[in-house]
Design a protein around this motif. Structure first.
Motif, PDB file in Angstrom:
ATOM      1  N   ALA A  29     -30.966 -25.987  26.308  1.00 40.44           N
ATOM      2  CA  ALA A  29     -29.892 -25.882  27.443  1.00 40.44           C
ATOM      3  C   ALA A  29     -29.889 -24.558  27.933  1.00 40.44           C
ATOM      4  CB  ALA A  29     -28.548 -26.564  27.287  1.00 40.44           C
ATOM      5  N   ARG A  35     -32.296 -27.590  35.608  1.00 42.36           N
ATOM      6  CA  ARG A  35     -30.941 -28.226  34.794  1.00 42.36           C
ATOM      7  C   ARG A  35     -31.225 -29.027  33.709  1.00 42.36           C
ATOM      8  NH1 ARG A  35     -25.620 -28.557  36.628  1.00 42.36           N
ATOM      9  NH2 ARG A  35     -24.654 -30.332  36.170  1.00 42.36           N
ATOM     10  N   PRO A  36     -30.390 -29.008  32.423  1.00 37.90           N
ATOM     11  CA  PRO A  36     -30.525 -29.942  31.364  1.00 37.90           C
ATOM     12  C   PRO A  36     -29.878 -31.152  32.035  1.00 37.90           C
ATOM     13  CG  PRO A  36     -29.627 -28.042  30.834  1.00 37.90           C
ATOM     14  CD  PRO A  36     -29.576 -27.836  32.451  1.00 37.90           C
ATOM     15  N   PHE A  38     -27.077 -33.691  31.047  1.00 36.40           N
ATOM     16  CA  PHE A  38     -25.851 -33.599  30.272  1.00 36.40           C
ATOM     17  C   PHE A  38     -25.348 -34.660  29.523  1.00 36.40           C
ATOM     18  CE2 PHE A  38     -25.772 -29.919  32.818  1.00 36.40           C
ATOM     19  CZ  PHE A  38     -25.688 -28.782  32.045  1.00 36.40           C
ATOM     20  N   GLU A 104     -21.253 -27.559  31.884  1.00 34.42           N
ATOM     21  CA  GLU A 104     -21.897 -28.601  32.828  1.00 34.42           C
ATOM     22  C   GLU A 104     -21.386 -28.280  34.298  1.00 34.42           C
ATOM     23  OE1 GLU A 104     -20.838 -32.596  31.814  1.00 34.42           O
ATOM     24  OE2 GLU A 104     -21.986 -33.519  33.245  1.00 34.42           O
ATOM     25  N   TRP A 107     -23.783 -24.552  35.042  1.00 31.00           N
ATOM     26  CA  TRP A 107     -24.725 -24.046  34.381  1.00 31.00           C
ATOM     27  C   TRP A 107     -25.912 -23.099  35.357  1.00 31.00           C
ATOM     28  CZ3 TRP A 107     -29.833 -24.771  35.348  1.00 31.00           C
ATOM     29  CH2 TRP A 107     -31.057 -24.458  34.293  1.00 31.00           C
ATOM     30  N   ALA A 111     -23.884 -21.720  29.229  1.00 32.02           N
ATOM     31  CA  ALA A 111     -25.115 -21.943  28.440  1.00 32.02           C
ATOM     32  C   ALA A 111     -24.996 -21.349  26.862  1.00 32.02           C
ATOM     33  CB  ALA A 111     -26.420 -21.960  28.949  1.00 32.02           C
ATOM     34  N   TRP A 192     -37.013 -32.313  29.173  1.00 29.91           N
ATOM     35  CA  TRP A 192     -36.234 -31.771  30.381  1.00 29.91           C
ATOM     36  C   TRP A 192     -37.457 -30.778  31.055  1.00 29.91           C
ATOM     37  CZ3 TRP A 192     -31.483 -29.556  27.223  1.00 29.91           C
ATOM     38  CH2 TRP A 192     -30.769 -30.685  26.824  1.00 29.91           C
TER      39      TRP A 192
END
Ligand code: FE2
Ligand code: FE2
Length: 195
Positions: A29, A35-36, A38, A104, A107, A111, A192
């Motif tokens: 992340a 964007r990861p 979540f 979250e 981001w 991180a 990801w």
């Protein structure tokens, strides 16, 4: 090996596996260019919060630790240290949850803080589990009687108790979900994008 000891160690292995995976995902992340996802991070934090809290620590505190102190009062200091670590762990998890929420929302802002919080927590919990396995269990083997072990074994075989058994199954489901959602190469989920 006593049944309780092998259950305790296998619960440590489950916690460890999720900690390893969470560490890896926190690193991803942090390094990600997209964007990861979540959801899996939330599931992992929930697991390492609730599994020890609901299933693992209560059995240690109420059965193993309590009987050991009663049989061998000289172990009290070590037991009190471990109990204080159970409380400290619960506090550190709240910090981890805050760091996850913050990441979250913003981001990639947050991180690095999340990764640091995960690493600090993992280090803390590994140390705790090592202390239990290397210091406490040998003392328990030395001082507890067969009758003590019978009671402790029954408590640790939680799936004999319908409520604990249900929780145990919930955690197994949660564990499988984590494996399914965690991105390759940590789990079976999709990579990801850009990570
Ligand atoms: Fe513990
Ligand atoms: Fe433990």
């Amino acid at each position: 090996m006593k049944e309780a000891v092998s259950i305790l160690k296998s619960e440590h292995r489950s916690i460890s596996a999720v900690l390893h995976a969470l560490k890896e995902l926190a690193r991803m992340a942090h390094d990600a260019t997209a964007r990861p996802r979540f959801q899996v991070l939330r599931s992992m934090v929930r697991y390492i919060d609730q599994y020890p809290e609901k299933l693992h620590h209560p059995k240690e505190d109420q059965y193993l630790f309590a009987r050991l102190v009663a049989r061998a009062p000289e172990t009290r200091l070590l037991v009190e240290e471990l109990q204080a670590e159970h409380e400290e762990g619960a506090r550190l998890i709240r910090e981890l949850e805050r760091a996850l929420l913050f990441m979250e929302e913003g981001w990639p802002v947050g991180a690095r803080e999340f990764r640091n919080a995960v690493e600090a927590y993992a280090e803390f919990h590994w140390k705790h589990m090592r202390k239990e396995e290397q210091q406490l269990l040998p003392l328990a083997e030395r001082h507890l009687t067969p009758e003590d072990w019978k009671a402790i074994d029954a408590a640790f075989a939680a799936n004999r108790d319908p409520i604990a058994g249900m929780q145990e199954r919930d955690f197994e489901k949660l564990f499988s979900r984590i494996v399914a959602l965690a991105p390759d190469p940590v789990g079976l989920g999709e990579r990801w994008q850009g990570a």
